[in-house]
Design a protein around this motif. Sequence first.
Motif, PDB file in Angstrom:
ATOM      1  N   GLY A 164       0.912  -1.281   0.032  1.00 61.45           N
ATOM      2  CA  GLY A 164      -0.050  -0.036   0.052  1.00 61.45           C
ATOM      3  C   GLY A 164       0.741   1.236  -0.062  1.00 61.45           C
ATOM      4  N   THR A 165       0.188   2.468  -0.492  1.00 61.16           N
ATOM      5  CA  THR A 165       0.821   3.646  -0.484  1.00 61.16           C
ATOM      6  C   THR A 165       0.156   4.586   0.452  1.00 61.16           C
ATOM      7  OG1 THR A 165      -0.439   4.245  -2.528  1.00 61.16           O
ATOM      8  CG2 THR A 165       1.942   3.242  -2.649  1.00 61.16           C
ATOM      9  N   ASP A 166      -0.630   4.294   1.598  1.00 60.43           N
ATOM     10  CA  ASP A 166      -1.190   5.104   2.208  1.00 60.43           C
ATOM     11  C   ASP A 166      -0.279   5.595   3.343  1.00 60.43           C
ATOM     12  OD1 ASP A 166      -0.873   2.746   4.030  1.00 60.43           O
ATOM     13  OD2 ASP A 166      -2.941   2.561   4.206  1.00 60.43           O
ATOM     14  N   ALA A 168      -0.150   5.056   6.620  1.00 59.45           N
ATOM     15  CA  ALA A 168       0.387   4.053   7.265  1.00 59.45           C
ATOM     16  C   ALA A 168       1.886   3.464   7.046  1.00 59.45           C
ATOM     17  CB  ALA A 168      -0.628   3.175   7.916  1.00 59.45           C
ATOM     18  N   ALA A 169       1.656   3.026   5.756  1.00 62.85           N
ATOM     19  CA  ALA A 169       2.676   2.135   5.129  1.00 62.85           C
ATOM     20  C   ALA A 169       3.783   3.020   4.946  1.00 62.85           C
ATOM     21  CB  ALA A 169       2.026   1.703   3.819  1.00 62.85           C
ATOM     22  N   LEU A 170       3.711   4.447   4.450  1.00 68.36           N
ATOM     23  CA  LEU A 170       4.977   5.232   4.128  1.00 68.36           C
ATOM     24  C   LEU A 170       5.548   5.562   5.514  1.00 68.36           C
ATOM     25  CD1 LEU A 170       3.559   7.204   1.111  1.00 68.36           C
ATOM     26  CD2 LEU A 170       4.912   5.132   1.263  1.00 68.36           C
ATOM     27  N   LYS A 171       4.764   5.680   6.525  1.00 71.24           N
ATOM     28  CA  LYS A 171       5.462   6.044   8.018  1.00 71.24           C
ATOM     29  C   LYS A 171       6.507   4.745   8.009  1.00 71.24           C
ATOM     30  CE  LYS A 171       2.588   7.692  10.862  1.00 71.24           C
ATOM     31  NZ  LYS A 171       1.521   7.865  11.791  1.00 71.24           N
ATOM     32  N   LYS A 172       6.303   3.616   7.907  1.00 70.96           N
ATOM     33  CA  LYS A 172       7.194   2.559   8.067  1.00 70.96           C
ATOM     34  C   LYS A 172       8.236   2.331   7.173  1.00 70.96           C
ATOM     35  CE  LYS A 172       3.675  -0.235   8.439  1.00 70.96           C
ATOM     36  NZ  LYS A 172       2.980  -1.642   8.567  1.00 70.96           N
ATOM     37  N   GLY A 173       8.096   2.643   5.897  1.00 67.62           N
ATOM     38  CA  GLY A 173       8.966   2.529   4.995  1.00 67.62           C
ATOM     39  C   GLY A 173       8.603   3.079   3.598  1.00 67.62           C
ATOM     40  N   ALA A 174       8.975   2.160   2.664  1.00 66.99           N
ATOM     41  CA  ALA A 174       8.468   2.444   1.303  1.00 66.99           C
ATOM     42  C   ALA A 174       7.001   1.669   0.824  1.00 66.99           C
ATOM     43  CB  ALA A 174       9.569   1.909   0.120  1.00 66.99           C
ATOM     44  N   GLY A 175       6.269   2.424   0.176  1.00 68.25           N
ATOM     45  CA  GLY A 175       4.925   1.820   0.111  1.00 68.25           C
ATOM     46  C   GLY A 175       4.828   0.815  -1.379  1.00 68.25           C
ATOM     47  N   HIS A 176       4.225  -0.086  -1.616  1.00 72.72           N
ATOM     48  CA  HIS A 176       4.238  -0.985  -2.664  1.00 72.72           C
ATOM     49  C   HIS A 176       2.654  -0.574  -3.484  1.00 72.72           C
ATOM     50  CE1 HIS A 176       2.837  -4.671  -5.035  1.00 72.72           C
ATOM     51  NE2 HIS A 176       3.938  -4.164  -5.777  1.00 72.72           N
ATOM     52  N   PHE A 177       2.974  -0.138  -4.794  1.00 73.74           N
ATOM     53  CA  PHE A 177       1.543   0.261  -5.399  1.00 73.74           C
ATOM     54  C   PHE A 177       0.948  -1.114  -5.620  1.00 73.74           C
ATOM     55  CE2 PHE A 177       3.889   4.151  -6.418  1.00 73.74           C
ATOM     56  CZ  PHE A 177       2.623   4.770  -6.481  1.00 73.74           C
ATOM     57  N   THR A 178      -0.283  -1.316  -4.797  1.00 70.54           N
ATOM     58  CA  THR A 178      -1.107  -2.461  -4.741  1.00 70.54           C
ATOM     59  C   THR A 178      -1.404  -3.111  -6.193  1.00 70.54           C
ATOM     60  OG1 THR A 178      -3.103  -1.322  -4.454  1.00 70.54           O
ATOM     61  CG2 THR A 178      -2.022  -2.243  -2.663  1.00 70.54           C
ATOM     62  N   SER A 179      -1.537  -2.261  -7.157  1.00 66.35           N
ATOM     63  CA  SER A 179      -1.770  -2.629  -8.824  1.00 66.35           C
ATOM     64  C   SER A 179      -0.826  -3.115  -9.337  1.00 66.35           C
ATOM     65  CB  SER A 179      -2.490  -1.631  -9.262  1.00 66.35           C
ATOM     66  OG  SER A 179      -1.604  -0.216  -9.566  1.00 66.35           O
ATOM     67  N   THR A 180       0.450  -3.152  -8.804  1.00 67.10           N
ATOM     68  CA  THR A 180       1.695  -3.460  -9.787  1.00 67.10           C
ATOM     69  C   THR A 180       2.323  -4.745  -9.055  1.00 67.10           C
ATOM     70  OG1 THR A 180       3.208  -2.304  -8.307  1.00 67.10           O
ATOM     71  CG2 THR A 180       2.293  -1.072  -9.892  1.00 67.10           C
ATOM     72  N   GLY A 191       7.563   6.556  -1.795  1.00 64.06           N
ATOM     73  CA  GLY A 191       8.288   6.974  -0.401  1.00 64.06           C
ATOM     74  C   GLY A 191       8.293   8.413  -0.132  1.00 64.06           C
ATOM     75  N   HIS A 192       8.381   8.853   1.223  1.00 62.56           N
ATOM     76  CA  HIS A 192       8.227  10.321   1.434  1.00 62.56           C
ATOM     77  C   HIS A 192       9.870  10.783   1.124  1.00 62.56           C
ATOM     78  CE1 HIS A 192       4.469  10.499   3.266  1.00 62.56           C
ATOM     79  NE2 HIS A 192       4.642   9.676   4.320  1.00 62.56           N
ATOM     80  N   ASN A 193       9.936  12.033   0.950  1.00 61.69           N
ATOM     81  CA  ASN A 193      11.175  12.764   0.620  1.00 61.69           C
ATOM     82  C   ASN A 193      11.502  13.766   1.583  1.00 61.69           C
ATOM     83  OD1 ASN A 193       9.134  15.080  -0.028  1.00 61.69           O
ATOM     84  ND2 ASN A 193      10.195  15.171  -1.911  1.00 61.69           N
ATOM     85  N   ARG A 194      10.688  13.974   2.526  1.00 63.07           N
ATOM     86  CA  ARG A 194      11.002  14.913   3.643  1.00 63.07           C
ATOM     87  C   ARG A 194      10.384  14.382   4.922  1.00 63.07           C
ATOM     88  NH1 ARG A 194       7.836  20.109   1.849  1.00 63.07           N
ATOM     89  NH2 ARG A 194       8.588  19.444  -0.177  1.00 63.07           N
ATOM     90  N   GLY A 195      10.925  14.968   6.088  1.00 60.50           N
ATOM     91  CA  GLY A 195      10.662  14.709   7.480  1.00 60.50           C
ATOM     92  C   GLY A 195      11.208  13.569   7.771  1.00 60.50           C
TER      93      GLY A 195
END
Length: 268
Positions: A164-166, A168-180, A191-195
């Motif tokens: 997932g890319t919500d 909750a997922a991005l807070k823990k690490g990189a998120g996987h697009f579920t459609s791919t 993934g996030h690029n700041r903070g």
Amino acid sequence: MKKWKTTLLSAALLLSLSVAPAHALEYTFDGPPTGDFGTPTSAEDIIQTGAEPANKDRSKSSALIPPGFGTPTSYLPGSGEYLTPNLAADGPLSGNYTLTVTGGGTPALPGAVDAATPTNPAYPTTSGPVTAFTDVTDDLYYRNGSLGTLEIPSIGLTVNIYQGTDSAALKKGAGHFTSTSIWNGNVALAGHNRGVNNHFGKIHTLDTGNTITLTTALGTRTYAVTSVAKVDVMDNAMLEATSDNCITLFTCVQNQPSYRWCVRAVES
């Protein structure tokens, strides 16, 4: 006798001088007013003529390392080297840049089925039948809940991948697009690029040939970067399934909410 009287008179005179009024030696001085630690010796006036452009670029693409003191260009405005060379006017992220392939030839990325070629020339595509796709199944999850690990040595990145890319997922690490896909074909991650969790904060600095490694329960696969592009936020072409194995990374562009950084790498 006369000598004794003279000595006595001198002693009396010295005694009278030593008991002079104390106020004769007192003096006062004015201290500086509270909070005043000195008056500036110079002043700099900032003069701005006209309104500042609303679209002035304050992103990383405008960052310059100033030239050395005393160098021929040290006094010239806008001189210096780009903080990230691939953001320069003739770098990979400009319209004047053409991807090169070792040994010659025209660069091409894995294409999507019946997908129109994106308008951005930084990532031309080829069409063809899609035969590669791996679904996410329960047996592909690790005990920590992740789907694997992404490593990019050139920017010092090692991060776990979560479904997932919500937020909750991005807070823990990189998120996987579920459609791919998660293994064969096109694996797309965000993934996030700041903070605090700015895992993808440097992916825009990657250059062609840089290595990306994906590790999942199915094995380890290595990819080589073929393009770094700034794409429209509504452009989903790079999420399409592909016939070749590749990995696609997305993150936001600072101060430009209408765009995303997109990195594509193919299996090497």
